[in-house]
Write an enzyme that holds these catalytic residues in place. Structure first.
Site, PDB file in Angstrom:
ATOM      1  N   TYR A 151       0.842  -1.200   0.000  1.00 20.79           N
ATOM      2  CA  TYR A 151       0.000   0.000   0.000  1.00 20.79           C
ATOM      3  C   TYR A 151       0.879   1.252   0.000  1.00 20.79           C
ATOM      4  O   TYR A 151       1.533   1.558   0.999  1.00 20.79           O
ATOM      5  CB  TYR A 151      -0.933   0.029   1.212  1.00 20.79           C
ATOM      6  N   PRO A 169     -16.227  -4.263   2.728  1.00 24.04           N
ATOM      7  CA  PRO A 169     -17.608  -4.358   3.210  1.00 24.04           C
ATOM      8  C   PRO A 169     -18.525  -3.277   2.629  1.00 24.04           C
ATOM      9  O   PRO A 169     -19.748  -3.445   2.617  1.00 24.04           O
ATOM     10  CB  PRO A 169     -17.466  -4.192   4.728  1.00 24.04           C
ATOM     11  N   GLY A 204     -16.812   1.754  -1.592  1.00 21.92           N
ATOM     12  CA  GLY A 204     -17.584   2.992  -1.552  1.00 21.92           C
ATOM     13  C   GLY A 204     -18.944   2.905  -2.206  1.00 21.92           C
ATOM     14  O   GLY A 204     -19.808   3.762  -1.977  1.00 21.92           O
ATOM     15  N   LEU A 246     -21.448   1.043  -1.630  1.00 30.37           N
ATOM     16  CA  LEU A 246     -22.555   0.865  -0.693  1.00 30.37           C
ATOM     17  C   LEU A 246     -22.761   2.053   0.245  1.00 30.37           C
ATOM     18  O   LEU A 246     -23.612   1.991   1.123  1.00 30.37           O
ATOM     19  CB  LEU A 246     -22.356  -0.431   0.102  1.00 30.37           C
ATOM     20  N   THR A 247     -22.033   3.112   0.040  1.00 30.84           N
ATOM     21  CA  THR A 247     -22.363   4.348   0.758  1.00 30.84           C
ATOM     22  C   THR A 247     -23.520   5.058   0.069  1.00 30.84           C
ATOM     23  O   THR A 247     -24.133   5.965   0.638  1.00 30.84           O
ATOM     24  CB  THR A 247     -21.171   5.312   0.815  1.00 30.84           C
ATOM     25  N   GLY A 248     -23.798   4.680  -1.177  1.00 27.13           N
ATOM     26  CA  GLY A 248     -24.885   5.296  -1.927  1.00 27.13           C
ATOM     27  C   GLY A 248     -24.524   6.620  -2.561  1.00 27.13           C
ATOM     28  O   GLY A 248     -25.402   7.313  -3.093  1.00 27.13           O
ATOM     29  N   LYS A 249     -23.250   6.962  -2.567  1.00 25.82           N
ATOM     30  CA  LYS A 249     -22.859   8.282  -3.075  1.00 25.82           C
ATOM     31  C   LYS A 249     -22.474   8.279  -4.554  1.00 25.82           C
ATOM     32  O   LYS A 249     -22.222   9.335  -5.128  1.00 25.82           O
ATOM     33  CB  LYS A 249     -21.689   8.832  -2.260  1.00 25.82           C
TER      34      LYS A 249
END
Length: 315
Positions: free
Chosen positions: A57, A207, A211, A213-216
């Site tokens: 990373y 999970p 990003g 599933l943040t709905g953004k």
């Protein structure tokens, strides 16, 4: 914050951890080191004690930033890092670097140096190649590092059940890190039941589906240069998953955001020890951590989730 046992390791971890891939600065668009440090500090303030990083990373930069978090409180933080991809990352045509256990140990020691510590709590094989020499090199090195007391638990980061079973032939595998979310439920078919049966701890990466599933995100979302999601909007699956996210949006409320719902879903599985959503800012950390105290999923929630996402679960 609620805490769970990491399999049979005896290590107690916060059920929401901190994924430190994005703060490496080379895969998720712009990020500032000061903001990253504040994000990790905020995570600790809110009860997070599990930090997951890797040598690859930011080519070691993520590990170096995590070091700042450990100063004066090493025993308060459960540090997980990974090795095995650095050589491939630098040169995709290169032969596997881990064709001997000595090289695994050397990579481990490089991580120790960057983290400025004398032990690592959880060390993962960051699997990439199919070369069996890599697996055996890690198995041998794992045994040595545990015997020397320089690592508390060992694991493998993979979504392949065969790798998991192979690493656990001697019943010495402590932890598995895998991809699991509302939009990717394949782990429910094989790896999660296996880990639960054998007392192997489970660390969930992705999970929030990077990003999604943040709905953004939307069809008009444009990702910056240097972001691994740059080409997502051109992919057919992206449109399909946007539709799934919209179908799940009705489950969000003033008490629980869509992202918190997604985290609660993976934490609902009895095999899961800790979920490690990434974060670049203190505000993102606060949103993630709040999932630990949000309402549990109701039967009605689970029914709608099954209707929308069952395609991600194997028969």
């Amino acid at each position: 914050m609620h805490y769970r046992e990491l399999g049979k390791t005896g290590i107690r971890v916060s059920e929401v951890g901190f994924g430190a891939w994005a703060i490496g600065g080379d895969a998720w668009g712009p990020v500032e080191d000061q903001a990253s440090t504040r994000a990790m500090e905020r995570a600790l303030e809110l009860g997070v004690n599990f930090i997951d990083t890797a040598d690859v990373y930011g080519n070691g930069h993520s590990e170096t930033l995590v070091t700042k978090l450990l100063k004066g409180r090493r025993d308060q933080v459960v540090v997980a890092t990974k090795g095995g991809l650095m050589g491939h990352h630098r040169d995709p045509k290169r032969e596997p670097v881990y064709d001997a256990s000595e090289k695994v140990v050397r990579a481990f020691e490089d991580s120790l140096r960057r983290l400025e510590t004398d032990y690592i709590d959880v060390y993962f094989d960051h699997i990439w190649w199919n070369d069996p020499r890599e697996t055996e090199a890690f198995v041998t090195a794992f045994s040595q590092l545990k015997r020397e007391g320089r690592v508390r638990a060992v694991g493998v980061s993979t979504d392949d059940p065969e790798y998991v079973r192979h690493f656990n032939q001697g019943r010495t595998l402590d932890v598995v890190q895998l991809d699991y979310s509302l939009l990717n439920r394949k782990a429910e078919g094989h790896i999660l039941p296996y880990c639960q049966e054998h007392g192997i701890g489970v660390v969930v990466r992705g999970p929030l589906r990077m990003g999604m599933l943040t709905g953004k995100f939307s069809q008009d979302t444009q990702f910056p240069d240097g972001d691994i999601r740059r080409n997502w909007p051109q992919e057919a699956w992206y449109q399909e998953q946007l539709a799934q996210v919209e179908a799940l949006r009705s489950l969000a409320s003033a008490k629980r955001s869509l992202g918190q719902l997604a985290l609660r879903f993976v934490l609902n599985h009895p095999a899961v020890s800790v979920a490690i959503p990434g974060a670049k800012t203190p505000e993102q950390v606060e949103q993630n951590v709040a999932a630990s105290i949000r309402p549990l999923l109701s039967e009605e929630d689970l029914r709608l989730i099954e209707q929308v996402t069952a395609g991600g679960t194997p028969a």
